[in-house]
Scaffold this motif. Structure first.
Motif, PDB file in Angstrom:
ATOM      1  N   ILE A 115       0.861  -1.079   0.066  1.00  0.00           N
ATOM      2  CA  ILE A 115      -0.077   0.075  -0.107  1.00  0.00           C
ATOM      3  C   ILE A 115       0.871   1.144   0.006  1.00  0.00           C
ATOM      4  N   GLU A 116       2.110   1.100   0.731  1.00  0.00           N
ATOM      5  CA  GLU A 116       2.612   2.468   0.901  1.00  0.00           C
ATOM      6  C   GLU A 116       3.513   2.543  -0.554  1.00  0.00           C
ATOM      7  N   LYS A 117       3.813   1.674  -1.166  1.00  0.00           N
ATOM      8  CA  LYS A 117       4.381   1.655  -2.624  1.00  0.00           C
ATOM      9  C   LYS A 117       3.527   2.218  -3.592  1.00  0.00           C
ATOM     10  N   ILE A 118       2.230   2.352  -3.399  1.00  0.00           N
ATOM     11  CA  ILE A 118       1.403   2.396  -4.713  1.00  0.00           C
ATOM     12  C   ILE A 118       0.598   3.860  -4.153  1.00  0.00           C
ATOM     13  N   ASP A 119       0.997   4.212  -3.108  1.00  0.00           N
ATOM     14  CA  ASP A 119       0.492   5.501  -2.286  1.00  0.00           C
ATOM     15  C   ASP A 119       1.160   6.792  -2.588  1.00  0.00           C
ATOM     16  N   GLU A 120       1.207   7.327  -3.787  1.00  0.00           N
ATOM     17  CA  GLU A 120       2.122   8.348  -4.152  1.00  0.00           C
ATOM     18  C   GLU A 120       1.900   9.638  -3.566  1.00  0.00           C
ATOM     19  N   THR A 121       0.759   9.718  -2.912  1.00  0.00           N
ATOM     20  CA  THR A 121       0.410  11.021  -2.511  1.00  0.00           C
ATOM     21  C   THR A 121       0.247  11.014  -0.857  1.00  0.00           C
ATOM     22  N   GLY A 122       0.349   9.647  -0.423  1.00  0.00           N
ATOM     23  CA  GLY A 122       0.334   9.698   1.020  1.00  0.00           C
ATOM     24  C   GLY A 122      -1.180   9.580   1.730  1.00  0.00           C
ATOM     25  N   GLU A 123      -2.146   9.648   0.742  1.00  0.00           N
ATOM     26  CA  GLU A 123      -3.633   9.640   1.286  1.00  0.00           C
ATOM     27  C   GLU A 123      -4.407   8.550   1.807  1.00  0.00           C
ATOM     28  N   PHE A 124      -3.549   7.252   1.302  1.00  0.00           N
ATOM     29  CA  PHE A 124      -4.294   5.692   1.948  1.00  0.00           C
ATOM     30  C   PHE A 124      -3.632   5.899   3.129  1.00  0.00           C
ATOM     31  N   ILE A 125      -2.700   6.254   3.523  1.00  0.00           N
ATOM     32  CA  ILE A 125      -2.227   5.819   5.197  1.00  0.00           C
ATOM     33  C   ILE A 125      -2.309   7.133   5.893  1.00  0.00           C
ATOM     34  N   ASP A 126      -2.973   8.196   5.378  1.00  0.00           N
ATOM     35  CA  ASP A 126      -3.237   9.240   6.305  1.00  0.00           C
ATOM     36  C   ASP A 126      -4.781   9.053   7.008  1.00  0.00           C
ATOM     37  N   LEU A 127      -4.816   8.785   8.428  1.00  0.00           N
ATOM     38  CA  LEU A 127      -5.952   8.359   9.165  1.00  0.00           C
ATOM     39  C   LEU A 127      -6.465   9.705   9.982  1.00  0.00           C
ATOM     40  N   SER A 128      -5.712  10.683   9.694  1.00  0.00           N
ATOM     41  CA  SER A 128      -6.453  11.970  10.485  1.00  0.00           C
ATOM     42  C   SER A 128      -7.883  12.319  10.072  1.00  0.00           C
ATOM     43  N   GLU A 129      -8.318  12.033   9.075  1.00  0.00           N
ATOM     44  CA  GLU A 129      -9.545  12.256   8.695  1.00  0.00           C
ATOM     45  C   GLU A 129     -10.638  11.375   9.523  1.00  0.00           C
ATOM     46  N   VAL A 130     -11.605  11.919   9.724  1.00  0.00           N
ATOM     47  CA  VAL A 130     -12.749  10.891  10.435  1.00  0.00           C
ATOM     48  C   VAL A 130     -13.464  10.140   9.317  1.00  0.00           C
TER      49      VAL A 130
END
Length: 296
Positions: A115-130
């Motif tokens: 997932i980190e490999k394909i997450d070019e923008t970092g939005e997949f692992i950004d869990l700050s949003e509710v």
């Protein structure tokens, strides 16, 4: 050969899951069978789409299934949270309570690395949003639990723990799921692929139940003059007034008389999913075969 002839069904688990997600204490058996049928068809569709990215077209790995989830960052984040919770379950509880606990100390799993490999923008692992969908499910479950007596609460808690695999995920306890999905056994499944399929099946049941309850609310409280907005549910299906916090539903009726979700309500969910009222933005490209799949 005998194993491939087994008749596998998950109706009991799906019935408990639907109750845990907000359906009646005793879900309609015909509706449960329909939900099982939809879930199975969707999993098989997802598998066929994922195999297009497989090296040999016959071996399914977890990364091909995760790759299909990339179109929806919210669902990908929910899966990332699932992987994180799974990681922490294997951590010593005394270590968590101590000062020396480091959440990065345990190596990241293979799927998280992908997932980190394909997450070019970092939005997949950004869990700050509710996670609004997850939050609404938790609010609904909390309201239901507050009106239950001790015996009912224990039963409801067990229903909330129901899934398509046991807590200890191994190839042996996922064998039943594999036979259910692929009774002929033409495809080779890696362990992590079966784990992802169990997760996708669980999310499919959750989303169908969510939508069915919103269809019911739509029939009771629909205002045809209200406009659609861009929230998770309403962009293609529902009105913004259907947030669970907007109407104080009597969740005690789950035990005292709420009608179980009907087949017609499930069929209406399918109609709206396949023919969204808000239209589909394809940007001129061909929609993927899995565009109607709940878990993706």
């Amino acid at each position: 050969m005998e194993q491939t002839k087994q008749k596998v069904s998950f109706t009991n688990e799906i019935s408990r899951m639907m109750f845990g997600f907000g359906d009646s204490h005793a879900p309609n058996p015909d509706t449960v069978q329909l939900v099982e049928h939809i879930t199975l068809l969707q999993l098989r569709t997802i598998i066929q789409e994922a195999l297009k990215y497989s090296t040999d077209g016959a071996t399914l790995k977890g990364e091909e299934l995760v790759f299909l989830m990339r179109r929806d960052k919210h669902k990908m984040r929910r899966f990332v949270k699932y992987l994180q919770n799974k990681k922490f379950k294997g951590t010593n509880p005394h270590q968590i309570g101590g000062m020396n606990f480091d959440p990065e100390e345990k190596p990241k799993c293979y799927l998280m690395q992908f997932i980190e490999k394909i997450d070019e923008t970092g939005e997949f692992i950004d869990l700050s949003e509710v996670d609004e969908v997850k939050l609404e499910r938790e609010i609904r479950a909390d309201r239901m639990s507050q009106v239950l007596n001790e015996e009912q609460y224990i039963e409801f808690s067990k229903a909330r723990c129901a899934s398509f695999c046991s807590k200890q995920i191994t190839m042996s306890n996922l064998e039943r799921l594999k036979i259910w999905i692929d009774p002929i056994g033409k495809i080779t499944y890696r362990l992590e692929a079966l784990e992802v399929l169990a997760y996708l099946a669980y999310q499919t049941v959750a989303e169908i139940t969510d939508y069915a309850l919103l269809v019911r609310m739509d029939a009771k409280y629909h205002d045809p003059l209200q406009h659609f907005n861009n929230s998770y549910y309403t962009a293609t299906m529902f009105n913004s007034g259907h947030k669970f916090g907007a109407i104080n539903i009597d969740h005690s009726r789950v035990y005292t008389g709420q009608d179980p979700i009907s087949i017609d309500e499930i069929k209406e969910v399918l109609r709206r999913i396949r023919s969204p009222q808000g239209g589909v933005l394809s940007l001129g490209g061909k929609l993927p075969e899995t565009h109607f799949c709940f878990a993706l």
